[in-house]
Design a protein around this motif. Structure first.
Motif, PDB file in Angstrom:
ATOM      1  N   GLY A  15      34.042  68.880  35.517  1.00 14.63           N
ATOM      2  CA  GLY A  15      32.874  68.563  34.963  1.00 14.63           C
ATOM      3  C   GLY A  15      32.537  70.134  34.124  1.00 14.63           C
ATOM      4  N   LEU A 138      34.329  63.435  38.412  1.00  9.79           N
ATOM      5  CA  LEU A 138      33.648  63.817  37.002  1.00  9.79           C
ATOM      6  C   LEU A 138      32.762  64.020  37.580  1.00  9.79           C
ATOM      7  N   ASP A 140      28.778  64.564  36.327  1.00  7.46           N
ATOM      8  CA  ASP A 140      27.839  64.549  35.084  1.00  7.46           C
ATOM      9  C   ASP A 140      26.839  65.484  34.945  1.00  7.46           C
ATOM     10  N   ARG A 176      31.336  68.518  27.481  1.00  5.60           N
ATOM     11  CA  ARG A 176      30.457  66.819  28.221  1.00  5.60           C
ATOM     12  C   ARG A 176      30.747  66.258  27.571  1.00  5.60           C
ATOM     13  N   LEU A 180      32.849  62.536  29.076  1.00  8.57           N
ATOM     14  CA  LEU A 180      33.073  60.778  29.337  1.00  8.57           C
ATOM     15  C   LEU A 180      33.413  60.811  28.394  1.00  8.57           C
ATOM     16  N   ALA A 183      36.625  59.152  30.302  1.00  7.40           N
ATOM     17  CA  ALA A 183      36.705  58.756  31.583  1.00  7.40           C
ATOM     18  C   ALA A 183      36.317  57.645  31.419  1.00  7.40           C
ATOM     19  N   VAL A 192      32.574  58.840  37.556  1.00  5.57           N
ATOM     20  CA  VAL A 192      31.874  59.927  37.156  1.00  5.57           C
ATOM     21  C   VAL A 192      30.731  59.654  37.779  1.00  5.57           C
TER      22      VAL A 192
END
Length: 218
Positions: A15, A138, A140, A176, A180, A183, A192
């Motif tokens: 993160g 993760l 987020d 970021r 993502l 992921a 996530v």
């Protein structure tokens, strides 16, 4: 092409800055230890004396700009040492290993944010690291919220932002997006979690994921 060795008892937390990884790591460690499991908690860059020295060089703000290739190679040098000296020995004796950041961070920070070639990063991962976590959480968090948290943290402990924390918002937006994207590419490994609620709520959600993962045979 050499495949990465999947390590079921190896968990990583990823993160952006201020996402609350340390709080979640502590909650997961306590849950595993309550079941009598040996847990090794570590971090990147760092984890060994040599790797911690590299961390200092990477994060210390000075007058000499750090080239993107230099940053990437130093990250992997620290990671290679970390894997050989800490992570693999712990896994081989049956312990669980929980790491605050691992190779996904290089794809996000040096790949997505710095524009480094992801194929080159993948080659470094295969040849210098050789393993991947069984589960990655993760956390987020949007950049504006993360900035508020890191400012509050720095005021509390009197710390100054390190070299990477001083980057502009657009850099962290790319970080970021990079996380993502990872992921989406690895849904079987990366879960996530919304890191915007309070720390206790995020930790509770992480514990649910860990319990599900362990029920699956890890």
């Amino acid at each position: 092409m050499t495949a990465l060795q999947h390590q079921p008892r190896f968990l990583s937390l990823e993160g952006g800055e201020g996402a609350g990884k340390s709080t979640v790591l502590t909650a997961l460690r306590d849950a595993l230890q309550a079941d009598g499991v040996e847990v090794v908690c570590t971090r990147e860059p760092g984890g060994t004396p040599l790797a911690e020295g590299i961390r200092g060089l990477l994060l210390h703000a000075n007058d000499e700009p750090v080239a993107a290739h230099t940053e990437l190679l130093m990250m992997f040098a620290a990671r290679a040492q970390h894997v050989q000296q800490v992570i693999l020995p712990a896994l081989q004796r049956g312990a669980w290993v929980m790491c605050d950041r691992f190779t996904d961070s290089s794809y996000a920070y040096q790949g997505a944010a710095r524009g480094m070639d992801v194929h080159f990063i993948a080659e470094l991962e295969r040849h210098a690291v050789g393993i991947e976590p069984g589960l990655t959480l993760l956390l987020d968090l949007d950049v504006a919220h993360a900035r508020q948290r890191t400012r509050g943290r720095d005021l509390l402990d009197g710390a100054s932002p390190d070299r990477i924390e001083r980057e502009h918002d657009a850099f962290f937006e790319r970080v970021r997006a990079g996380f993502l994207a990872r992921a989406m590419q690895h849904p079987e490994r990366i879960r996530v979690l919304d890191a915007s609620p309070d720390a206790a709520t995020v930790a509770a959600a992480a514990l649910v994921v860990l319990a599900e993962y362990r029920r699956g045979g890890a």
